[in-house]
Design an enzyme around this catalytic site. Structure first.
Site, PDB file in Angstrom:
ATOM      1  CB  SER A 123      44.156  33.520  40.075  1.00 49.29           C
ATOM      2  OG  SER A 123      44.035  34.859  39.672  1.00 49.29           O
ATOM      3  CE1 TYR A 147      45.677  34.634  45.707  1.00 48.21           C
ATOM      4  CE2 TYR A 147      45.782  35.981  43.724  1.00 48.21           C
ATOM      5  CZ  TYR A 147      45.150  35.017  44.483  1.00 48.21           C
ATOM      6  OH  TYR A 147      44.008  34.422  44.010  1.00 48.21           O
ATOM      7  CE  LYS A 151      45.148  31.126  44.526  1.00 49.38           C
ATOM      8  NZ  LYS A 151      44.235  30.125  45.013  1.00 49.38           N
TER       9      LYS A 151
HETATM   10  P1  NAD Z   1      37.416  34.062  50.221  1.00 57.98           P
HETATM   11  O1  NAD Z   1      38.455  34.705  51.061  1.00 57.98           O
HETATM   12  O2  NAD Z   1      36.037  34.608  50.247  1.00 57.98           O
HETATM   13  O3  NAD Z   1      37.337  32.496  50.561  1.00 57.98           O
HETATM   14  C1  NAD Z   1      38.440  31.760  50.992  1.00 57.98           C
HETATM   15  C2  NAD Z   1      38.004  30.969  52.206  1.00 57.98           C
HETATM   16  O4  NAD Z   1      39.118  30.173  52.658  1.00 57.98           O
HETATM   17  C3  NAD Z   1      37.605  31.858  53.386  1.00 57.98           C
HETATM   18  O5  NAD Z   1      36.356  31.415  53.873  1.00 57.98           O
HETATM   19  C4  NAD Z   1      38.714  31.661  54.407  1.00 57.98           C
HETATM   20  O6  NAD Z   1      38.226  31.770  55.723  1.00 57.98           O
HETATM   21  C5  NAD Z   1      39.213  30.273  54.062  1.00 57.98           C
HETATM   22  N1  NAD Z   1      40.619  29.992  54.393  1.00 57.98           N
HETATM   23  C6  NAD Z   1      41.724  30.692  54.032  1.00 57.98           C
HETATM   24  N2  NAD Z   1      42.828  30.086  54.496  1.00 57.98           N
HETATM   25  C7  NAD Z   1      42.424  28.968  55.142  1.00 57.98           C
HETATM   26  C8  NAD Z   1      43.094  27.926  55.820  1.00 57.98           C
HETATM   27  N3  NAD Z   1      44.436  27.920  55.970  1.00 57.98           N
HETATM   28  N4  NAD Z   1      42.376  26.922  56.356  1.00 57.98           N
HETATM   29  C9  NAD Z   1      41.018  26.917  56.243  1.00 57.98           C
HETATM   30  N5  NAD Z   1      40.329  27.879  55.628  1.00 57.98           N
HETATM   31  C10 NAD Z   1      41.027  28.888  55.077  1.00 57.98           C
HETATM   32  O7  NAD Z   1      37.982  34.043  48.728  1.00 57.98           O
HETATM   33  P2  NAD Z   1      37.242  33.700  47.358  1.00 57.98           P
HETATM   34  O8  NAD Z   1      37.111  34.955  46.595  1.00 57.98           O
HETATM   35  O9  NAD Z   1      36.067  32.861  47.598  1.00 57.98           O
HETATM   36  O10 NAD Z   1      38.392  32.858  46.656  1.00 57.98           O
HETATM   37  C11 NAD Z   1      38.410  31.446  46.707  1.00 57.98           C
HETATM   38  C12 NAD Z   1      39.632  30.944  45.962  1.00 57.98           C
HETATM   39  O11 NAD Z   1      39.599  31.430  44.619  1.00 57.98           O
HETATM   40  C13 NAD Z   1      40.951  31.415  46.536  1.00 57.98           C
HETATM   41  O12 NAD Z   1      41.876  30.344  46.440  1.00 57.98           O
HETATM   42  C14 NAD Z   1      41.363  32.553  45.639  1.00 57.98           C
HETATM   43  O13 NAD Z   1      42.758  32.707  45.597  1.00 57.98           O
HETATM   44  C15 NAD Z   1      40.822  32.077  44.301  1.00 57.98           C
HETATM   45  N6  NAD Z   1      40.545  33.156  43.366  1.00 57.98           N
HETATM   46  C16 NAD Z   1      39.675  34.153  43.726  1.00 57.98           C
HETATM   47  C17 NAD Z   1      39.421  35.194  42.838  1.00 57.98           C
HETATM   48  C18 NAD Z   1      38.484  36.312  43.216  1.00 57.98           C
HETATM   49  O14 NAD Z   1      38.477  37.333  42.533  1.00 57.98           O
HETATM   50  N7  NAD Z   1      37.656  36.204  44.239  1.00 57.98           N
HETATM   51  C19 NAD Z   1      40.050  35.222  41.584  1.00 57.98           C
HETATM   52  C20 NAD Z   1      40.913  34.174  41.246  1.00 57.98           C
HETATM   53  C21 NAD Z   1      41.142  33.149  42.149  1.00 57.98           C
HETATM   54  C1  UD1 Z   2      42.724  41.734  40.938  1.00 52.57           C
HETATM   55  C2  UD1 Z   2      43.963  41.068  41.505  1.00 52.57           C
HETATM   56  C3  UD1 Z   2      44.138  39.702  40.892  1.00 52.57           C
HETATM   57  C4  UD1 Z   2      42.871  38.858  41.013  1.00 52.57           C
HETATM   58  C5  UD1 Z   2      41.731  39.634  40.352  1.00 52.57           C
HETATM   59  C6  UD1 Z   2      40.416  38.880  40.368  1.00 52.57           C
HETATM   60  C7  UD1 Z   2      45.446  42.963  41.975  1.00 52.57           C
HETATM   61  C8  UD1 Z   2      46.684  43.701  41.578  1.00 52.57           C
HETATM   62  N1  UD1 Z   2      45.104  41.914  41.226  1.00 52.57           N
HETATM   63  O1  UD1 Z   2      42.986  42.030  39.618  1.00 52.57           O
HETATM   64  O2  UD1 Z   2      45.206  39.032  41.527  1.00 52.57           O
HETATM   65  O3  UD1 Z   2      43.048  37.620  40.379  1.00 52.57           O
HETATM   66  O4  UD1 Z   2      41.581  40.883  41.039  1.00 52.57           O
HETATM   67  O5  UD1 Z   2      39.658  39.139  41.462  1.00 52.57           O
HETATM   68  O6  UD1 Z   2      44.822  43.267  42.969  1.00 52.57           O
HETATM   69  N2  UD1 Z   2      39.770  49.533  39.389  1.00 52.57           N
HETATM   70  C9  UD1 Z   2      39.479  50.876  39.507  1.00 52.57           C
HETATM   71  N3  UD1 Z   2      39.101  51.356  40.739  1.00 52.57           N
HETATM   72  C10 UD1 Z   2      38.993  50.558  41.840  1.00 52.57           C
HETATM   73  C11 UD1 Z   2      39.288  49.178  41.704  1.00 52.57           C
HETATM   74  C12 UD1 Z   2      39.683  48.699  40.470  1.00 52.57           C
HETATM   75  O7  UD1 Z   2      39.576  51.632  38.550  1.00 52.57           O
HETATM   76  O8  UD1 Z   2      38.657  51.060  42.927  1.00 52.57           O
HETATM   77  C13 UD1 Z   2      40.148  49.000  38.072  1.00 52.57           C
HETATM   78  C14 UD1 Z   2      41.521  48.350  38.022  1.00 52.57           C
HETATM   79  O9  UD1 Z   2      42.517  49.307  37.728  1.00 52.57           O
HETATM   80  C15 UD1 Z   2      41.319  47.325  36.898  1.00 52.57           C
HETATM   81  C16 UD1 Z   2      39.845  46.938  37.016  1.00 52.57           C
HETATM   82  O10 UD1 Z   2      39.230  47.980  37.757  1.00 52.57           O
HETATM   83  O11 UD1 Z   2      41.527  47.931  35.639  1.00 52.57           O
HETATM   84  C17 UD1 Z   2      39.623  45.626  37.758  1.00 52.57           C
HETATM   85  O12 UD1 Z   2      40.286  45.702  39.010  1.00 52.57           O
HETATM   86  P1  UD1 Z   2      40.149  44.520  40.087  1.00 52.57           P
HETATM   87  O13 UD1 Z   2      38.729  44.250  40.336  1.00 52.57           O
HETATM   88  O14 UD1 Z   2      41.021  44.887  41.251  1.00 52.57           O
HETATM   89  O15 UD1 Z   2      40.728  43.228  39.341  1.00 52.57           O
HETATM   90  P2  UD1 Z   2      42.165  42.959  38.661  1.00 52.57           P
HETATM   91  O16 UD1 Z   2      42.916  44.202  38.495  1.00 52.57           O
HETATM   92  O17 UD1 Z   2      41.913  42.152  37.442  1.00 52.57           O
END
Ligand code: NAD
Ligand code: UD1
Length: 342
Positions: A123, A147, A151
């Protein structure tokens, strides 16, 4: 190839499984469903036009992992993790155990099975508050919460594993802000309870589930004072995983890549893009900054462009339209979540 997808029932994992099935790979998913539902995988198979194998289990459970590997796995895409920043501050040990413990167990199982290629979900959170934008992969790493620490530690553990195994290959993908949904409206982001992230919150305001969006601060040193991010369509992100897998198959060693569009977007710009794309008004008010938020960051995706031949194709209009399509079609599974949560 035979691909194991950990966390394949989740938001990004489910879209990636569709892309893998379309690319002709055989897919096994291991997921403990702690943040997802098994029904998602029915939809993935319908969209992918082929079946996949599902092992319901935890990646820290060695028996479940052994079952996942038993058909022979060439490569692993590792999504399974807990991802809520606030929760990680309250329960750091749970995050260390699930995310870091899970990754160690996974690498041990890979070694036992002779699987040597790994694509990992990292991330942009590992950059913390960057000194300059756009952010390149060699920017200083400054995690600000448990968190983010998981990562960073997982990236380092995977790097050490690769260094010790000359045949091994890993691609660490640092996602910026994934949003949107599959254009079919069948799979999408399904947050439980009140969303933390901006796009799911906007969508729930548009649907009338929440009265208005609270914008966290308009006094940042940014284009309009609101926070600036790099929003990326989840289908583009899924495609990047298929390309990363091809890259891992053709190279050894550990590579780190930013995945973003490279285009900055403020909170107000996203709100306006959503209103234009969907015709839905988004009532909003400005409130205090959210503690721990960064003013602005967006990706320099040049390395992913060069090494993977990948560039994000979908614009903000499509991100908003697809997020809204998914939710207004029922956001199916999400409504069930709400009923369960209440
Ligand atoms: P998500 O929660 O929708 O998907 C994660 C999946 O992993 C879920 O289905 C959950 O049930 C499963 N899981 C968690 N722990 C587990 C375990 N111990 N054993 C088996 N299954 C397990 O999340 P996502 O948004 O799809 O994110 C996927 C990956 O991407 C994560 O590693 C997250 O940290 C990373 N990531 C997500 C974002 C985002 O904004 N969504 C941003 C940066 C990185
Ligand atoms: C969040 C996570 C980050 C993750 C990223 C991608 C936190 C502190 N960080 O960051 O770890 O990698 O999402 O999914 O949670 N905002 C509003 N109102 C809201 C929600 C968000 O104004 O109700 C604003 C926030 O202040 C920010 C922007 O929208 O400026 C994006 O927010 P968000 O979607 O939570 O993403 P990140 O802050 O980038």
């Amino acid at each position: 190839m035979n691909i194991l997808v950990t966390g394949g029932a989740g938001y990004i994992g489910s879209h990636t499984c569709v892309a893998l099935l379309h690319a002709g790979h055989a897919v096994t998913v291991i997921d403990n469903l702690c943040n997802s539902r098994a029904e998602v995988l029915d939809r993935v198979q319908a969209l992918g036009g082929r079946t996949l194998r599902f092992v319901q289990g935890d990646i820290r459970d060695r028996d479940a992992l052994a079952r996942a590997f038993e058909d022979g796995i060439d490569a692993v895409i590792h999504f399974a993790a807990l991802k809520a920043v606030g929760e990680s501050c309250a329960q750091p040990l749970r995050y260390f155990d699930n995310n870091i413990g899970g990754t160690i167990a996974l690498m041990q199982a890979m070694e036992a099975a002779g699987a040597q290629q790994l694509v990992f979900s990292s991330s942009a959170t590992v950059y913390g508050q960057p000194d300059r934008v756009p952010v390149k992969e060699d920017a200083p790493l400054r995690v600000t919460n448990p968190y983010g620490r998981t990562k960073l530690v997982m990236e380092q553990l995977i790097g050490d594993w690769c260094a010790a195994n000359p045949q091994a290959s890993a691609v660490l993908l640092r996602y910026f802000n994934p949003v949107g949904a599959h254009p079919s409206g069948l799979i999408g982001e399904d947050p439980r309870g009140e969303p933390n992230n901006l796009m799911p919150y906007i969508v729930q305001v548009a649907s009338g589930q929440r009265p208005q969006l609270r914008i966290f601060g308009n006094d940042y040193p940014t284009v309009d004072g609101t926070g600036v991010r790099d929003y990326l369509h989840v289908v583009d992100l899924a495609d990047a995983h298929v390309k990363a897998l091809d890259y891992a198959n053709a190279h050894t060693g550990c590579e780190t890549l930013n995945l973003g569009t490279g285009k900055p977007c403020s909170v107000l710009e996203l709100v306006h893009a959503f209103e234009q794309a969907t015709g839905q008004p988004i009532p909003h008010e400005i409130v205090a900054r959210r503690p721990g938020d960064v003013a602005e960051y967006w990706a320099d995706p040049a390395r992913a462009n060069a090494l993977l031949g990948w560039t994000a194709q979908r614009d903000l209009t499509q991100m908003c339209a697809d997020a809204w399509h998914w939710w207004s079609q029922g956001g199916g599974l999400a409504k069930n979540n709400k009923e369960q949560d209440s």
